[in-house]
Design a protein around this motif. Sequence first.
Motif, PDB file in Angstrom:
ATOM      1  N   GLY A 204     -16.485  -0.799  -1.306  1.00 53.75           N
ATOM      2  CA  GLY A 204     -15.218  -0.363  -2.085  1.00 53.75           C
ATOM      3  C   GLY A 204     -14.063  -0.490  -1.206  1.00 53.75           C
ATOM      4  N   LEU A 205     -14.098  -0.312  -0.010  1.00 56.50           N
ATOM      5  CA  LEU A 205     -12.842  -0.754   0.827  1.00 56.50           C
ATOM      6  C   LEU A 205     -12.421  -2.036   0.862  1.00 56.50           C
ATOM      7  CD1 LEU A 205     -13.002   2.108   3.697  1.00 56.50           C
ATOM      8  CD2 LEU A 205     -10.945   1.704   2.222  1.00 56.50           C
ATOM      9  N   ALA A 206     -13.568  -3.022   0.856  1.00 52.93           N
ATOM     10  CA  ALA A 206     -13.315  -4.252   1.118  1.00 52.93           C
ATOM     11  C   ALA A 206     -12.802  -4.959  -0.232  1.00 52.93           C
ATOM     12  CB  ALA A 206     -14.733  -4.977   1.427  1.00 52.93           C
ATOM     13  N   LYS A 207     -13.221  -4.424  -1.420  1.00 55.13           N
ATOM     14  CA  LYS A 207     -12.791  -4.893  -2.700  1.00 55.13           C
ATOM     15  C   LYS A 207     -11.079  -4.464  -2.857  1.00 55.13           C
ATOM     16  CE  LYS A 207     -17.053  -4.770  -5.169  1.00 55.13           C
ATOM     17  NZ  LYS A 207     -18.245  -3.830  -6.065  1.00 55.13           N
ATOM     18  N   TYR A 208     -11.061  -3.408  -2.484  1.00 55.67           N
ATOM     19  CA  TYR A 208      -9.746  -2.885  -2.458  1.00 55.67           C
ATOM     20  C   TYR A 208      -8.579  -3.632  -1.430  1.00 55.67           C
ATOM     21  CZ  TYR A 208      -5.106  -0.259  -1.939  1.00 55.67           C
ATOM     22  OH  TYR A 208      -3.851  -0.041  -1.572  1.00 55.67           O
ATOM     23  N   LEU A 209      -8.959  -4.358  -0.467  1.00 61.14           N
ATOM     24  CA  LEU A 209      -8.174  -5.001   0.709  1.00 61.14           C
ATOM     25  C   LEU A 209      -8.111  -6.492  -0.054  1.00 61.14           C
ATOM     26  CD1 LEU A 209      -9.844  -3.575   3.931  1.00 61.14           C
ATOM     27  CD2 LEU A 209      -7.783  -3.044   2.747  1.00 61.14           C
ATOM     28  N   ILE A 210      -9.157  -6.831  -0.645  1.00 64.31           N
ATOM     29  CA  ILE A 210      -9.252  -8.374  -1.046  1.00 64.31           C
ATOM     30  C   ILE A 210      -8.063  -8.198  -2.460  1.00 64.31           C
ATOM     31  CG2 ILE A 210     -10.335  -9.954  -2.599  1.00 64.31           C
ATOM     32  CD1 ILE A 210     -12.764  -9.736  -0.639  1.00 64.31           C
ATOM     33  N   GLY A 211      -8.309  -7.091  -3.179  1.00 64.54           N
ATOM     34  CA  GLY A 211      -7.293  -7.092  -4.172  1.00 64.54           C
ATOM     35  C   GLY A 211      -5.682  -7.181  -3.946  1.00 64.54           C
ATOM     36  N   LEU A 212      -5.340  -6.873  -2.548  1.00 67.89           N
ATOM     37  CA  LEU A 212      -4.139  -6.938  -2.091  1.00 67.89           C
ATOM     38  C   LEU A 212      -3.552  -8.206  -2.023  1.00 67.89           C
ATOM     39  CD1 LEU A 212      -4.169  -4.241   0.886  1.00 67.89           C
ATOM     40  CD2 LEU A 212      -3.461  -3.864  -1.294  1.00 67.89           C
ATOM     41  N   ALA A 213      -4.464  -9.088  -2.143  1.00 67.47           N
ATOM     42  CA  ALA A 213      -3.908 -10.539  -2.005  1.00 67.47           C
ATOM     43  C   ALA A 213      -2.924 -10.859  -1.074  1.00 67.47           C
ATOM     44  CB  ALA A 213      -3.618 -11.084  -3.392  1.00 67.47           C
ATOM     45  N   THR A 214      -3.256 -10.638   0.438  1.00 66.66           N
ATOM     46  CA  THR A 214      -2.102 -10.702   1.433  1.00 66.66           C
ATOM     47  C   THR A 214      -3.031 -10.851   2.455  1.00 66.66           C
ATOM     48  OG1 THR A 214      -0.091  -9.856   2.401  1.00 66.66           O
ATOM     49  CG2 THR A 214      -2.059  -8.220   1.785  1.00 66.66           C
ATOM     50  N   PRO A 215      -2.318 -11.496   3.679  1.00 66.67           N
ATOM     51  CA  PRO A 215      -3.217 -11.512   4.967  1.00 66.67           C
ATOM     52  C   PRO A 215      -3.407 -10.384   5.492  1.00 66.67           C
ATOM     53  CG  PRO A 215      -1.466 -13.382   4.824  1.00 66.67           C
ATOM     54  CD  PRO A 215      -1.195 -12.529   3.538  1.00 66.67           C
ATOM     55  N   LEU A 216      -4.326 -10.045   6.305  1.00 68.53           N
ATOM     56  CA  LEU A 216      -4.551  -8.638   6.765  1.00 68.53           C
ATOM     57  C   LEU A 216      -5.647  -8.933   7.723  1.00 68.53           C
ATOM     58  CD1 LEU A 216      -7.246  -7.221   5.635  1.00 68.53           C
ATOM     59  CD2 LEU A 216      -5.753  -6.824   3.638  1.00 68.53           C
ATOM     60  N   ARG A 217      -5.845  -7.919   8.900  1.00 67.94           N
ATOM     61  CA  ARG A 217      -6.685  -7.963   9.866  1.00 67.94           C
ATOM     62  C   ARG A 217      -7.543  -6.285   9.854  1.00 67.94           C
ATOM     63  NH1 ARG A 217      -8.888 -10.658  13.862  1.00 67.94           N
ATOM     64  NH2 ARG A 217      -9.890  -9.753  15.682  1.00 67.94           N
ATOM     65  N   VAL A 218      -8.770  -6.195   9.559  1.00 64.44           N
ATOM     66  CA  VAL A 218      -9.673  -4.900   9.645  1.00 64.44           C
ATOM     67  C   VAL A 218      -9.743  -4.637  11.168  1.00 64.44           C
ATOM     68  CG1 VAL A 218     -11.597  -3.852   9.363  1.00 64.44           C
ATOM     69  CG2 VAL A 218     -10.746  -5.456   7.277  1.00 64.44           C
ATOM     70  N   LEU A 219      -9.055  -3.691  11.459  1.00 60.47           N
ATOM     71  CA  LEU A 219      -9.207  -3.234  12.955  1.00 60.47           C
ATOM     72  C   LEU A 219     -10.508  -2.492  13.140  1.00 60.47           C
ATOM     73  CD1 LEU A 219      -5.547  -2.422  13.954  1.00 60.47           C
ATOM     74  CD2 LEU A 219      -6.746  -4.648  14.279  1.00 60.47           C
ATOM     75  N   SER A 220     -10.883  -1.506  12.135  1.00 57.70           N
ATOM     76  CA  SER A 220     -12.091  -0.785  12.369  1.00 57.70           C
ATOM     77  C   SER A 220     -12.184  -0.267  10.973  1.00 57.70           C
ATOM     78  CB  SER A 220     -11.942   0.232  13.281  1.00 57.70           C
ATOM     79  OG  SER A 220     -11.013   1.167  12.849  1.00 57.70           O
ATOM     80  N   PRO A 221     -13.497   0.271  10.574  1.00 56.85           N
ATOM     81  CA  PRO A 221     -14.883   0.117  11.358  1.00 56.85           C
ATOM     82  C   PRO A 221     -15.469  -1.357  11.043  1.00 56.85           C
ATOM     83  CG  PRO A 221     -15.164   1.570   9.586  1.00 56.85           C
ATOM     84  CD  PRO A 221     -13.832   1.037   9.275  1.00 56.85           C
ATOM     85  N   GLU A 222     -16.427  -1.580  11.767  1.00 57.25           N
ATOM     86  CA  GLU A 222     -17.329  -2.897  11.582  1.00 57.25           C
ATOM     87  C   GLU A 222     -17.842  -2.918  10.291  1.00 57.25           C
ATOM     88  OE1 GLU A 222     -18.247  -6.640  12.713  1.00 57.25           O
ATOM     89  OE2 GLU A 222     -17.050  -5.149  13.897  1.00 57.25           O
TER      90      GLU A 222
ATOM     91  N   ILE B 102       0.945  -1.388  -0.256  1.00 56.09           N
ATOM     92  CA  ILE B 102       0.121   0.180  -0.012  1.00 56.09           C
ATOM     93  C   ILE B 102       1.014   1.443   0.114  1.00 56.09           C
ATOM     94  CG2 ILE B 102      -1.944   1.163   1.229  1.00 56.09           C
ATOM     95  CD1 ILE B 102      -2.708  -1.246   2.620  1.00 56.09           C
ATOM     96  N   PRO B 103       1.050   1.937  -1.231  1.00 57.59           N
ATOM     97  CA  PRO B 103       1.956   3.048  -1.253  1.00 57.59           C
ATOM     98  C   PRO B 103       1.851   4.056  -0.081  1.00 57.59           C
ATOM     99  CG  PRO B 103       1.122   2.453  -3.365  1.00 57.59           C
ATOM    100  CD  PRO B 103       0.351   1.563  -2.412  1.00 57.59           C
ATOM    101  N   SER B 104       2.436   4.940   0.116  1.00 63.36           N
ATOM    102  CA  SER B 104       2.177   6.128   1.020  1.00 63.36           C
ATOM    103  C   SER B 104       1.357   7.138   0.567  1.00 63.36           C
ATOM    104  CB  SER B 104       3.570   6.684   1.379  1.00 63.36           C
ATOM    105  OG  SER B 104       4.211   7.416   0.321  1.00 63.36           O
ATOM    106  N   THR B 105       0.981   7.112  -0.752  1.00 61.20           N
ATOM    107  CA  THR B 105       0.189   7.965  -1.182  1.00 61.20           C
ATOM    108  C   THR B 105      -1.209   7.460  -1.350  1.00 61.20           C
ATOM    109  OG1 THR B 105       0.424   6.985  -3.444  1.00 61.20           O
ATOM    110  CG2 THR B 105       1.679   9.053  -3.175  1.00 61.20           C
ATOM    111  N   VAL B 106      -1.508   6.286  -0.812  1.00 61.78           N
ATOM    112  CA  VAL B 106      -2.825   5.527  -0.663  1.00 61.78           C
ATOM    113  C   VAL B 106      -3.151   5.187   0.820  1.00 61.78           C
ATOM    114  CG1 VAL B 106      -4.122   3.346  -1.150  1.00 61.78           C
ATOM    115  CG2 VAL B 106      -2.467   4.369  -2.755  1.00 61.78           C
ATOM    116  N   GLY B 107      -2.158   4.974   1.660  1.00 64.33           N
ATOM    117  CA  GLY B 107      -2.265   4.911   3.309  1.00 64.33           C
ATOM    118  C   GLY B 107      -1.569   5.535   4.022  1.00 64.33           C
TER     119      GLY B 107
END
Length: 316
Positions: free
Chosen positions: A280-298, A254-259
Amino acid sequence: MLSASARLLRLVSLLVARPSWTCAELAERTAVTERTVRRDIAKLRELGYTVESDPGPWGGYRLRAGSRVPPLILDDEEALAVAVGLREAALSGALGGDQAALSALLKLRQVLPQRIADRLGEMDAAFVQTPRPEEPQITSGMLLELAAACRRGERARLSYRDWQGRTTVRDVDPYRLVHTGRRWYFVARDVTQGQWRTFRADRVDRLQPTGLPVELADPPDPALLVSRSVATGPYALYATIRLPVPMGQALRLIPSTVGAHRPDGPDATIVEVGGPDADGLAKYLIGLATPLRVLSPEPVRQALLRLTRELYEDNE
């Protein structure tokens, strides 16, 4: 009238500036007779400069490519442009490595007049660099003005255009310049709002010193502030996620210009990203194709779970 030595330097600088000059043009530029020009050309040849000439009334003089040139004579803006270019080349590796650019920059600084070296020092103290893409330019004069304001340690009056073209005037306490690789940003404390702000440097119309000295208490990390400002633009929703990878690897995902990133121990990184909505955010996160955990929001966590289930069911 120029002294003979000054006239010779002026003559060589003219010959370097363009491919060819007639004798009459050189005489006019150096304020001497054509006969004196011919004598000066002969003197340059004695000194080792390869000055070629074409005969006839329309002939001219030219300096052969690869000939010796005199020491560079740079005005303030030229010195600034060269120093910034060398610094950028050293930091980016644009020349395949930083040593040649660093060596050239050190040589330049050693031979500059103290007045110009001091002003470049102001820029060095104010510049901060973050990772790279590309984009808009501002004048070197404005860059120098903003850098000097950061160095002076006094309040300034800022005239600034927002993204809609509206101009506001406010008092600010300048702190740093940050280059993201795309744009320059001016980091300063907005006196009225009592908040640290980032301003696109190419939208600064004017910066006027007030003469009021200020001491900045607990200033922010300027690069982090700009990264957060750029990454968390005018989005409707933001999500905070945890990537189980070090900061360097997280920045590649995730480049510094995105996050906006911050370390969570040596082997994990917390990243804040913005998007139009939870899906939209969920689709972007799935597209990263890497393990991650959403801390917030629900809502983003639930949207990610739903999309993951749908993807699993479609491939059963």
